[in-house]
Write a protein that holds these residues in place. Structure first.
Motif, PDB file in Angstrom:
ATOM      1  N   ASP A 159      15.310  15.139   1.733  1.00  0.00           N
ATOM      2  CA  ASP A 159      15.174  15.077   3.193  1.00  0.00           C
ATOM      3  C   ASP A 159      16.518  14.747   3.831  1.00  0.00           C
ATOM      4  OD1 ASP A 159      14.722  12.606   1.827  1.00  0.00           O
ATOM      5  OD2 ASP A 159      13.956  11.688   3.653  1.00  0.00           O
ATOM      6  N   THR A 168      10.345  12.770  -3.295  1.00  0.00           N
ATOM      7  CA  THR A 168      10.273  12.164  -1.964  1.00  0.00           C
ATOM      8  C   THR A 168      11.094  10.879  -1.889  1.00  0.00           C
ATOM      9  OG1 THR A 168       8.147  11.258  -2.599  1.00  0.00           O
ATOM     10  CG2 THR A 168       8.118  13.145  -1.126  1.00  0.00           C
ATOM     11  N   ASN A 169      11.407  10.515  -0.672  1.00  0.00           N
ATOM     12  CA  ASN A 169      12.313   9.402  -0.404  1.00  0.00           C
ATOM     13  C   ASN A 169      11.554   8.070  -0.500  1.00  0.00           C
ATOM     14  OD1 ASN A 169      14.162   7.634   0.648  1.00  0.00           O
ATOM     15  ND2 ASN A 169      14.737   8.965   2.362  1.00  0.00           N
ATOM     16  N   SER A 196      -6.640  11.769   3.411  1.00  0.00           N
ATOM     17  CA  SER A 196      -7.907  11.918   4.145  1.00  0.00           C
ATOM     18  C   SER A 196      -8.123  13.399   4.379  1.00  0.00           C
ATOM     19  CB  SER A 196      -7.837  11.220   5.511  1.00  0.00           C
ATOM     20  OG  SER A 196      -7.966   9.837   5.367  1.00  0.00           O
ATOM     21  N   LYS A 207       1.613  18.152  -0.919  1.00  0.00           N
ATOM     22  CA  LYS A 207       2.465  19.282  -1.325  1.00  0.00           C
ATOM     23  C   LYS A 207       3.446  18.892  -2.428  1.00  0.00           C
ATOM     24  CE  LYS A 207       4.434  20.192   2.694  1.00  0.00           C
ATOM     25  NZ  LYS A 207       5.184  20.670   3.841  1.00  0.00           N
ATOM     26  N   TYR A 208       3.906  17.634  -2.382  1.00  0.00           N
ATOM     27  CA  TYR A 208       4.976  17.200  -3.291  1.00  0.00           C
ATOM     28  C   TYR A 208       4.476  16.280  -4.390  1.00  0.00           C
ATOM     29  CZ  TYR A 208       7.670  18.825   0.710  1.00  0.00           C
ATOM     30  OH  TYR A 208       8.177  19.577   1.720  1.00  0.00           O
ATOM     31  N   HIS A 222       4.335   7.150   6.295  1.00  0.00           N
ATOM     32  CA  HIS A 222       4.000   8.507   5.841  1.00  0.00           C
ATOM     33  C   HIS A 222       2.686   8.511   5.060  1.00  0.00           C
ATOM     34  CE1 HIS A 222       5.164   7.798   1.605  1.00  0.00           C
ATOM     35  NE2 HIS A 222       6.306   7.265   2.017  1.00  0.00           N
ATOM     36  N   GLY A 223       2.175   9.728   4.871  1.00  0.00           N
ATOM     37  CA  GLY A 223       0.936   9.886   4.119  1.00  0.00           C
ATOM     38  C   GLY A 223       1.212  10.227   2.659  1.00  0.00           C
ATOM     39  N   LEU A 243      10.033  10.330   8.244  1.00  0.00           N
ATOM     40  CA  LEU A 243       9.026   9.657   7.421  1.00  0.00           C
ATOM     41  C   LEU A 243       9.590   9.017   6.162  1.00  0.00           C
ATOM     42  CD1 LEU A 243       6.094  12.166   7.902  1.00  0.00           C
ATOM     43  CD2 LEU A 243       6.290   9.844   8.799  1.00  0.00           C
ATOM     44  N   GLY A 244      10.708   9.474   5.690  1.00  0.00           N
ATOM     45  CA  GLY A 244      11.313   8.855   4.512  1.00  0.00           C
ATOM     46  C   GLY A 244      11.878   7.463   4.789  1.00  0.00           C
ATOM     47  N   GLU A 281       2.995  -1.024   4.394  1.00  0.00           N
ATOM     48  CA  GLU A 281       2.948   0.380   3.953  1.00  0.00           C
ATOM     49  C   GLU A 281       3.952   1.236   4.705  1.00  0.00           C
ATOM     50  OE1 GLU A 281       0.018   3.065   5.348  1.00  0.00           O
ATOM     51  OE2 GLU A 281      -0.740   1.762   6.901  1.00  0.00           O
ATOM     52  N   PHE A 315       0.840  -1.195   0.000  1.00  0.00           N
ATOM     53  CA  PHE A 315       0.000   0.000   0.000  1.00  0.00           C
ATOM     54  C   PHE A 315       0.879   1.251   0.000  1.00  0.00           C
ATOM     55  CE2 PHE A 315      -2.202   3.085   2.835  1.00  0.00           C
ATOM     56  CZ  PHE A 315      -3.286   3.372   2.030  1.00  0.00           C
ATOM     57  N   ILE A 346      -7.696   3.169   4.962  1.00  0.00           N
ATOM     58  CA  ILE A 346      -6.646   2.327   5.561  1.00  0.00           C
ATOM     59  C   ILE A 346      -7.110   1.851   6.945  1.00  0.00           C
ATOM     60  CG2 ILE A 346      -5.232   4.353   6.262  1.00  0.00           C
ATOM     61  CD1 ILE A 346      -3.905   0.849   5.334  1.00  0.00           C
TER      62      ILE A 346
HETATM   63  P1  NAI Z   1       2.537  13.160   5.203  1.00  0.00           P
HETATM   64  O1  NAI Z   1       3.233  11.984   5.793  1.00  0.00           O
HETATM   65  O2  NAI Z   1       1.847  12.940   3.932  1.00  0.00           O
HETATM   66  O3  NAI Z   1       3.599  14.304   4.946  1.00  0.00           O
HETATM   67  C1  NAI Z   1       4.161  15.119   5.956  1.00  0.00           C
HETATM   68  C2  NAI Z   1       5.495  15.673   5.501  1.00  0.00           C
HETATM   69  O4  NAI Z   1       6.474  14.673   5.687  1.00  0.00           O
HETATM   70  C3  NAI Z   1       5.564  15.980   4.018  1.00  0.00           C
HETATM   71  O5  NAI Z   1       5.117  17.243   3.731  1.00  0.00           O
HETATM   72  C4  NAI Z   1       7.038  15.812   3.777  1.00  0.00           C
HETATM   73  O6  NAI Z   1       7.698  16.958   4.221  1.00  0.00           O
HETATM   74  C5  NAI Z   1       7.408  14.676   4.661  1.00  0.00           C
HETATM   75  N1  NAI Z   1       7.392  13.363   3.990  1.00  0.00           N
HETATM   76  C6  NAI Z   1       6.384  12.435   3.967  1.00  0.00           C
HETATM   77  N2  NAI Z   1       6.750  11.371   3.280  1.00  0.00           N
HETATM   78  C7  NAI Z   1       8.005  11.602   2.847  1.00  0.00           C
HETATM   79  C8  NAI Z   1       8.935  10.855   2.077  1.00  0.00           C
HETATM   80  N3  NAI Z   1       8.654   9.631   1.604  1.00  0.00           N
HETATM   81  N4  NAI Z   1      10.145  11.420   1.809  1.00  0.00           N
HETATM   82  C9  NAI Z   1      10.444  12.630   2.264  1.00  0.00           C
HETATM   83  N5  NAI Z   1       9.624  13.371   3.007  1.00  0.00           N
HETATM   84  C10 NAI Z   1       8.424  12.871   3.289  1.00  0.00           C
HETATM   85  O7  NAI Z   1       1.547  13.729   6.302  1.00  0.00           O
HETATM   86  P2  NAI Z   1       0.474  14.913   6.235  1.00  0.00           P
HETATM   87  O8  NAI Z   1       0.994  16.035   5.422  1.00  0.00           O
HETATM   88  O9  NAI Z   1       0.090  15.145   7.624  1.00  0.00           O
HETATM   89  O10 NAI Z   1      -0.779  14.285   5.513  1.00  0.00           O
HETATM   90  C11 NAI Z   1      -1.010  14.337   4.118  1.00  0.00           C
HETATM   91  C12 NAI Z   1      -2.165  13.428   3.786  1.00  0.00           C
HETATM   92  O11 NAI Z   1      -1.797  12.064   4.016  1.00  0.00           O
HETATM   93  C13 NAI Z   1      -3.407  13.700   4.642  1.00  0.00           C
HETATM   94  O12 NAI Z   1      -4.536  13.645   3.824  1.00  0.00           O
HETATM   95  C14 NAI Z   1      -3.389  12.546   5.652  1.00  0.00           C
HETATM   96  O13 NAI Z   1      -4.663  12.233   6.085  1.00  0.00           O
HETATM   97  C15 NAI Z   1      -2.761  11.444   4.847  1.00  0.00           C
HETATM   98  N6  NAI Z   1      -2.086  10.405   5.637  1.00  0.00           N
HETATM   99  C16 NAI Z   1      -2.202   9.119   5.191  1.00  0.00           C
HETATM  100  C17 NAI Z   1      -1.536   8.104   5.829  1.00  0.00           C
HETATM  101  C18 NAI Z   1      -1.643   6.748   5.248  1.00  0.00           C
HETATM  102  O14 NAI Z   1      -1.972   6.590   4.096  1.00  0.00           O
HETATM  103  N7  NAI Z   1      -1.338   5.686   5.984  1.00  0.00           N
HETATM  104  C19 NAI Z   1      -0.709   8.355   7.009  1.00  0.00           C
HETATM  105  C20 NAI Z   1      -0.589   9.748   7.343  1.00  0.00           C
HETATM  106  C21 NAI Z   1      -1.267  10.720   6.682  1.00  0.00           C
END
Ligand code: NAI
Ligand code: MG
Length: 398
Positions: free
Chosen positions: A369, A327-328, A73, A318-319, A313-314, A292-293, A310, A68, A98
């Protein structure tokens, strides 16, 4: 015919990118599999009013193993506004697919390992007290109960008559909240069952035994949350005494644990918690190994064998549209390795992990990152590797 069938669930945003990159790595490592794509996420909420269509559930039921990416959300109001006009006004309510998957398949065992990669510039460091620094090696594995507790979804605002009447039978509710107007009260429950608590505890102890960890730490708050946290710790004591006397049982409170993990994180091995505290403590540890990376996870139902793997991270909206993606992908690759372990392809997992570790320790290829850059479309011009370049580097090591 391929040896394995994997359901791939890209979801939204960067989930789509990192999942494909992980599959490239799996293919380069010689993992013999066919991938079937399952629909999940925001797009399906908007189009169909359901972010987790039944056909996706059926696919996972049939093939048992899913990779996944991530989903998006959004709060209630935004979810309603973005719903296609033909689905509006039908009383559809968005809920996270999820979380839905975890509950539907009883994926109650969530495992989140946080291990230091040598040479990662994001590793936790601390002062050695003599003008230098220390970089402790962290090897913690968090076992998070994944289906109950505060994320169980049993909650009300302005609770209905029968619920309110029941709450009023509790002396503390009556004393502290009995005079508050009912429509000013919101209640979220924290339900723990013995069965699920025993399963997560045993999974944690088994892991400690299998991989030689000396301790299992129950990280809750039993001195205050006496019923649920208290039950978990009491059960852990019984299980340890009866079946795992060689493993030490430690007990920390979630708040103190968050302090200890920035002081002496190397002391902790296996940690076990309920749903909310497991989420918190695993993010805390993930921050010490690069964030998160790097943070990966497995969610498993040991009875059915169904597993969903999975990154934690979400969808990082933004990216999501950056070209090239920045992203990583390592968190996703490491999650794929957990999948390989689960389906008895541990040798391939080991090779992939070794390749990732070599790329990191060599330090030539680093995503934004890892370079401590602010995410922007031109980080690649500033010397950061794109998502694809990081994947290429891992594949080259393989
Ligand atoms: P997010 O984890 O998507 O991102 C937060 C920040 O972490 C990003 O802006 C970026 O700076 C950094 N980041 C995340 N993944 C990265 C990667 N692979 N490499 C480098 N930097 C990374 O969390 P956010 O912004 O709070 O949520 C965005 C969306 O994702 C929301 O709609 C939320 O509900 C959803 N979400 C889904 C999850 C899931 O699918 N299990 C878990 C957490 C959030
Ligand atoms: Mg989290």
């Amino acid at each position: 015919m391929a040896k394995h069938t994997i359901v791939k669930l890209p979801g939204d945003g960067i989930g789509k990118t990192v999942l494909e990159e992980a599959i490239r790595v799996l293919e380069a490592a010689g993992f013999d599999a066919e991938y079937i794509e399952g629909d999940i996420g925001w797009e399906f909420w908007k189009k169909e009013g359901n972010p987790l269509p039944q056909r996706t559930i059926d696919l996972i039921e049939k093939h048992k193993t899913a990779l996944f990416g991530a989903i998006t959300s959004k709060p209630k109001d935004a979810a309603n506004e973005e719903l296609a006009p033909e689905h509006q006004g039908k009383g559809l309510v968005y809920s996270s697919p999820i979380v839905g998957l975890r509950q539907h398949f009883g994926l109650d065992i969530c495992q989140r390992p946080c291990k230091t990669y040598k040479g990662n510039p994001l590793n936790f460091i601390r002062s050695d007290g003599k003008g230098g620094i220390e970089e402790p090696v962290i090897d913690a594995v968090i076992f998070r109960q994944n289906t109950e507790g505060l994320y169980g979804g049993v909650e009300w605002s302005n609770p209905p008559d029968d619920v309110y009447a029941s709450l009023m039978t509790h002396p503390k509710f009556k004393k502290n909240f009995g005079n508050v107007p009912r429509d000013e009260i919101s209640v979220s429950t924290r339900i723990f069952t013995k069965k699920a608590t025993e399963r997560i505890l045993r999974a944690a102890f088994e892991h400690a035994k299998k991989y030689g960890y000396k301790s299992v730490t129950v990280c809750e708050k039993p001195n205050v949350i006496r019923e649920t946290s208290g039950m978990m710790y009491a059960m852990a004591k019984e299980i340890q005494k009866a079946d795992y006397p060689e493993i030490e049982l430690w007990n920390t409170n979630i708040d103190a644990q968050m302090m200890w993990l920035t002081k002496t994180p190397e002391n902790y091995g296996v940690i076990v918690s309920g749903n909310m505290f497991g989420d918190i403590v695993s993010d805390g540890f993930a921050g010490l190994i690069g964030g998160l990376g790097f943070a990966c996870s497995a969610q498993i139902n040991p009875d059915s064998g169904i597993g969903v793997f999975e990154p934690t991270h979400g969808s990082a909206p933004k990216y999501a549209e950056f070209d090239p993606p920045i992203t990583n992908p390592i968190a996703m690759m490491a999650s794929a390795c957990m999948m390989l372990d689960h389906i008895d392809e541990g040798d391939i997992a080991m090779r992939v992990r070794k390749a990732i570790a070599e790329v990191i320790s060599e330090g030539k290829v680093r995503t934004y990152d890892m370079m401590k850059l602010k995410g922007s479309p031109d980080v690649v011009k500033q010397g950061a590797a794109s998502t694809h370049q990081m994947t290429d580097a891992v594949i080259e090591k393989l």
